[in-house]
Scaffold this motif. Structure first.
Motif, short mmCIF file in Angstrom:
data_model
loop_
_atom_site.label_atom_id
_atom_site.label_comp_id
_atom_site.label_asym_id
_atom_site.label_seq_id
_atom_site.Cartn_x
_atom_site.Cartn_y
_atom_site.Cartn_z
N LEU A 56 3.54 20.53 -6.07
CA LEU A 56 2.09 20.61 -5.93
C LEU A 56 1.60 22.05 -6.05
CD1 LEU A 56 -0.49 19.02 -5.42
CD2 LEU A 56 -0.11 19.33 -2.96
N ALA A 57 2.35 23.01 -5.51
CA ALA A 57 1.95 24.42 -5.62
C ALA A 57 1.91 24.85 -7.09
CB ALA A 57 2.90 25.30 -4.83
N TRP A 58 2.91 24.44 -7.86
CA TRP A 58 2.92 24.76 -9.30
C TRP A 58 1.73 24.11 -10.00
CZ3 TRP A 58 3.23 21.17 -13.25
CH2 TRP A 58 3.37 21.70 -14.55
N TYR A 59 1.49 22.86 -9.70
CA TYR A 59 0.39 22.12 -10.34
C TYR A 59 -0.95 22.77 -10.06
CZ TYR A 59 -3.09 18.27 -10.50
OH TYR A 59 -4.21 17.51 -10.72
N LEU A 89 0.87 -1.17 0.00
CA LEU A 89 0.00 0.00 0.00
C LEU A 89 0.91 1.22 0.00
CD1 LEU A 89 -2.88 1.15 0.15
CD2 LEU A 89 -2.70 1.04 2.66
N ILE A 90 1.00 1.88 -1.14
CA ILE A 90 1.91 3.03 -1.27
C ILE A 90 1.37 4.22 -0.50
CG2 ILE A 90 3.00 4.61 -2.90
CD1 ILE A 90 2.85 2.39 -5.00
N ALA A 91 0.05 4.41 -0.52
CA ALA A 91 -0.57 5.51 0.22
C ALA A 91 -2.00 5.12 0.55
CB ALA A 91 -0.55 6.80 -0.60
N GLY A 92 -2.49 5.65 1.69
CA GLY A 92 -3.85 5.38 2.11
C GLY A 92 -3.89 4.65 3.43
N SER A 93 -5.04 4.75 4.09
CA SER A 93 -5.17 4.13 5.40
C SER A 93 -6.29 3.09 5.47
CB SER A 93 -5.44 5.21 6.47
OG SER A 93 -6.59 5.95 6.13
N ALA A 94 -7.09 2.98 4.41
CA ALA A 94 -8.17 2.00 4.42
C ALA A 94 -7.59 0.59 4.36
CB ALA A 94 -9.12 2.22 3.24
N LEU A 102 2.64 12.27 -3.39
CA LEU A 102 1.77 11.78 -2.32
C LEU A 102 2.11 12.44 -0.99
CD1 LEU A 102 1.84 8.02 -3.33
CD2 LEU A 102 -0.10 9.58 -3.58
N ALA A 103 3.41 12.66 -0.75
CA ALA A 103 3.82 13.31 0.50
C ALA A 103 3.31 14.75 0.55
CB ALA A 103 5.33 13.28 0.62
N GLU A 104 3.38 15.47 -0.56
CA GLU A 104 2.88 16.85 -0.60
C GLU A 104 1.37 16.88 -0.40
OE1 GLU A 104 4.87 20.11 -2.98
OE2 GLU A 104 5.05 18.39 -4.34
#
Length: 282
Positions: A234-237, A88-93, A157-159
């Protein structure tokens, strides 16, 4: 990660006793052409609305008949996939070792889908229904896994997960350009619309015989010392990929023609400085 779009889902009953498996057409995008990988914007588009980012290995695939796979774009087929969770790279479910989902894949010249068995993939999804069932956030929200891809994905994902993550920009609320005391001196302030009403302002300062400077403030304070966001962050995006191409006339609140023209020029300057928001998943 935050949800930035309203998603309409469709569900297909899988034969053999399995519960409904679902997917969503709202972010339907084709896979990138062969040899062309996803851009930063492609990855952010997928990661932002995903509750789960999963690395998995395909164990079994079965193509659904056309009558059981509505709204599939031409040249694509819908597959029912059974896969093994690698990580699971990201997420808590909670997710189990085995997962099931639907995905749309491009067909070859003979009209056949690719053979995915034993391939590792990255899935952008949310938990759905019974344990082990997931729903991709878009019909094609599956990428072939590789170490470089995961290395590019993890900072995004961290951002997104950071407490001070930049909010999603949805448009321009208002812009005002004010002339200074000297010829060629001006300051333009642009306030952006965001989801959740998070404050975002852009300031462009022009001084005689100097290049214009601009920056973004993500707080209530309009800061002349703010700087442009670094590309592929992420700010640029948030800004580069969601500002309108043209400044809406109603957002320009200056009354005199010179100030209105300066606001339009500064908006175009910011857009040009940000650079294009390239996507290979169009």
């Amino acid at each position: 990660m935050t949800h930035t779009r309203s998603l309409n889902t469709f569900c297909v009953a899988i034969a053999g006793g399995f519960a409904l498996a679902c997917s969503s057409p709202a972010l339907a995008q084709p896979a990138a052409p062969i040899g062309v990988g996803p851009t930063y914007a492609d990855l952010a588009d997928l990661a932002d609305p995903a509750e789960l980012v999963i690395r998995a290995e395909v164990r079994r695939q079965a193509r659904l008949k056309p009558e059981r796979a509505p709204n599939v774009r031409p040249g694509y087929g819908r597959l029912y996939i059974e896969a093994r969770t690698v990580s699971l790279i990201a997420g808590s479910a909670p997710i189990g070792e085995s997962i099931r989902y639907l995905v749309d894949v491009p067909l070859d010249a003979d009209g056949d889908p690719p053979k995915l068995k034993k391939q590792q993939v990255v899935l952008f999804a949310r938990a759905r229904g019974r344990p082990g069932e997931i729903q991709l956030i878009a019909p094609t929200a599956q990428l072939r896994w590789s170490e470089p891809l995961e290395a590019r994905l993890r900072p995004i994902l961290a951002e997104l997960a950071a407490p001070d993550a930049p909010p999603s920009v949805t448009g321009v609320r208002e812009i005002l350009s004010m002339r200074g005391n000297l010829a060629g001196e001006s300051e333009t302030q642009m306030f952006l619309e965001t989801e959740g009403e998070g404050p975002v302002s852009v300031t462009v300062v022009r001084r005689p015989n100097m290049a214009p400077v601009w920056g973004v403030s993500w707080t209530e304070i309009v800061d002349q010392a703010a700087r442009p966001p670094a590309r592929n962050t992420l700010a640029w995006y948030r800004i580069a990929c969601f500002l309108p191409r043209e400044l809406p006339s109603e957002a320009n609140i200056a009354r005199d023609p010179a100030s209105r023209s300066q606001a339009e020029e500064d908006f175009a300057f910011v857009r040009q400085s940000l650079g294009p928001c390239r996507r290979n998943r169009s």
